[in-house]
Motif scaffolding. Structure first.
Motif, PDB file in Angstrom:
ATOM      1  N   THR A   1       6.567 -21.904   0.864  1.00  0.00           N
ATOM      2  CA  THR A   1       6.817 -21.671   2.119  1.00  0.00           C
ATOM      3  C   THR A   1       5.725 -21.924   3.204  1.00  0.00           C
ATOM      4  O   THR A   1       6.159 -21.598   4.250  1.00  0.00           O
ATOM      5  CB  THR A   1       7.344 -19.991   2.511  1.00  0.00           C
TER       6      THR A   1
ATOM      7  N   GLY B   1       9.125 -14.766   7.590  1.00  0.00           N
ATOM      8  CA  GLY B   1       9.567 -16.408   7.780  1.00  0.00           C
ATOM      9  C   GLY B   1      10.996 -16.403   7.359  1.00  0.00           C
ATOM     10  O   GLY B   1      11.450 -16.139   6.246  1.00  0.00           O
TER      11      GLY B   1
ATOM     12  N   SER C   1      10.641 -20.664   9.599  1.00  0.00           N
ATOM     13  CA  SER C   1       9.934 -20.096  10.816  1.00  0.00           C
ATOM     14  C   SER C   1       9.224 -18.903  10.765  1.00  0.00           C
ATOM     15  O   SER C   1       9.680 -17.870  10.786  1.00  0.00           O
ATOM     16  CB  SER C   1      11.070 -19.930  11.870  1.00  0.00           C
ATOM     17  N   TRP C   2       8.104 -18.986  10.667  1.00  0.00           N
ATOM     18  CA  TRP C   2       6.999 -17.791  10.739  1.00  0.00           C
ATOM     19  C   TRP C   2       7.025 -17.297  11.817  1.00  0.00           C
ATOM     20  O   TRP C   2       6.660 -17.738  12.795  1.00  0.00           O
ATOM     21  CB  TRP C   2       5.889 -18.385   9.969  1.00  0.00           C
TER      22      TRP C   2
ATOM     23  N   ARG D   1       8.884 -16.545  14.333  1.00  0.00           N
ATOM     24  CA  ARG D   1       9.725 -17.234  15.412  1.00  0.00           C
ATOM     25  C   ARG D   1       9.244 -16.852  16.747  1.00  0.00           C
ATOM     26  O   ARG D   1       8.973 -17.588  17.643  1.00  0.00           O
ATOM     27  CB  ARG D   1      11.153 -17.340  15.032  1.00  0.00           C
TER      28      ARG D   1
ATOM     29  N   ASN E   1       8.420 -24.479  13.665  1.00  0.00           N
ATOM     30  CA  ASN E   1       8.981 -24.529  12.390  1.00  0.00           C
ATOM     31  C   ASN E   1       8.129 -25.096  11.371  1.00  0.00           C
ATOM     32  O   ASN E   1       7.512 -26.123  11.913  1.00  0.00           O
ATOM     33  CB  ASN E   1      10.416 -24.954  12.260  1.00  0.00           C
TER      34      ASN E   1
END
Length: 133
Positions: free
Chosen positions: A63, A94, A103-104, A106, A112
């Motif tokens: 990730t 995320g 998308s950590w 977001r 992304n």
């Protein structure tokens, strides 16, 4: 979308520094139902739990390895990966988008990560009972 129409996000180096700090404190992780619009993490359906150190290391790699795209997906994502600290508190999140991006944070970073090995990420999640297809 480029230019003034796109709200600028954090650069990849900033997100990577944050990820290093978060994953350095991670003692476990959970996979939760829903993406960025699914409400508070604590109220979501638990889909999978990761406690083993080797599994956590694999989840981290899957990730956080890849290239930042300097933009965000327009969907909200399907599931959310949430690292936990030693007290069991959420220390980040995320959302997984289209099985290829994470998308950590977001709303915070707006950038992304296109993961390096999306097939392996899907297989990892499915190994923990998280259906992604």
């Amino acid at each position: 979308m480029k230019g003034p129409q796109r709200r600028s996000g954090a650069g990849g180096a900033v997100v990577r520094d944050w990820l290093d700090e978060v994953w350095g404190r991670t003692e476990a992780a959970v996979v939760l139902g829903g993406g960025d619009n699914a409400g508070p993490l604590a109220g979501r359906r638990l889909m999978g739990e990761v406690f083993d150190a080797d599994d956590l290391a694999e989840l981290r790699t899957l990730t956080t390895t890849g290239e930042f795209v300097d933009d965000i997906c327009r969907c909200f994502g399907g599931v959310t990966v949430a690292p936990l600290d030693a007290e069991g508190e959420f220390i980040g999140s995320g959302s997984v988008h289209g099985l290829t991006d994470v998308s950590w944070e977001r709303g915070r970073f707006r950038n992304n990560l296109e993961v390096a090995d999306p097939e392996r990420l899907v297989a990892f999640l499915e190994r923990f009972g998280v259906r992604t297809r």
